[in-house]
Design an enzyme around this catalytic site. Sequence first.
Site, PDB file in Angstrom:
ATOM      1  N   SER A 140      45.137  43.195  25.119  1.00 43.81           N
ATOM      2  CA  SER A 140      44.022  43.942  24.521  1.00 43.81           C
ATOM      3  C   SER A 140      44.287  45.284  24.587  1.00 43.81           C
ATOM      4  CB  SER A 140      42.633  43.545  25.214  1.00 43.81           C
ATOM      5  OG  SER A 140      41.645  44.256  24.574  1.00 43.81           O
ATOM      6  N   TYR A 153      37.785  42.537  32.738  1.00 46.75           N
ATOM      7  CA  TYR A 153      38.641  42.264  31.675  1.00 46.75           C
ATOM      8  C   TYR A 153      39.519  43.362  31.461  1.00 46.75           C
ATOM      9  CZ  TYR A 153      39.262  41.183  26.666  1.00 46.75           C
ATOM     10  OH  TYR A 153      40.132  40.860  25.621  1.00 46.75           O
TER      11      TYR A 153
END
Length: 240
Positions: A140, A153
């Site tokens: 990401s 995350y």
Amino acid sequence: MSNQPFKDKVVFITGGTSGLGLATTKLFLSSSAHVFCVDIHPRSILTTLPSPNLTFHNCDVSSPTSCETAVSACIDRFSRIDILFSCAGILAPVATVVDLSISDFQNTINTNLCAAFYLCKAAIPHMKAQGGGSIVTVASTSGLFGDYGFCAYNASKAGLINLTRSIALDHARDGIRANVICPGSMRTPMAGKIGEGEPGKEFLERVPAGRVCDPEEVAKAVLFLVGEESSYMTGTSELI
């Protein structure tokens, strides 16, 4: 070049029943590949995609045993894995390091980062024995730059980028390529209603394209990274 470059290729996809995983599953099926779709939730993929080239296997990617079993099941059925697309992932609750629970942190790391290690550890020996293969993982932009309130995350995706680079370095001489894609905001069930409402409008003002991307757009990048057009690319981090 063949109009069906992935014909009869065996593609192992995690998180393949929704979002980016589902979009990629559809593209590979349209290219006549055999897709071994892995997910913790079967949903209705075998009904919505009634293809003889689609196999579903239930798997909890945060479990090394479950990952090993899934890879073994794919090998038992097809005797090979040509492409591994490690796509399954989760978001942790929005919280600072101090406020995030240890269990939420560990679950996020296990699902987003450790799962790719478990799967590659199980699949790479088969790829090596068959003369090569291609691996794509999903990180990401959060793994490159970070986001407020997403420490678990961010950490999992940053770790995934360097894990994939390590795999690329370790196994290039085995004919195995490994690349990682780093999508930004994407319209998936996990992302929820991102880009909608008044907060969404303010968010989209900071996005150069002025919109959230669709999973199909990222799925096309996945097929490029495992195709002949990118045969010399390995260890790259593709920002999307």
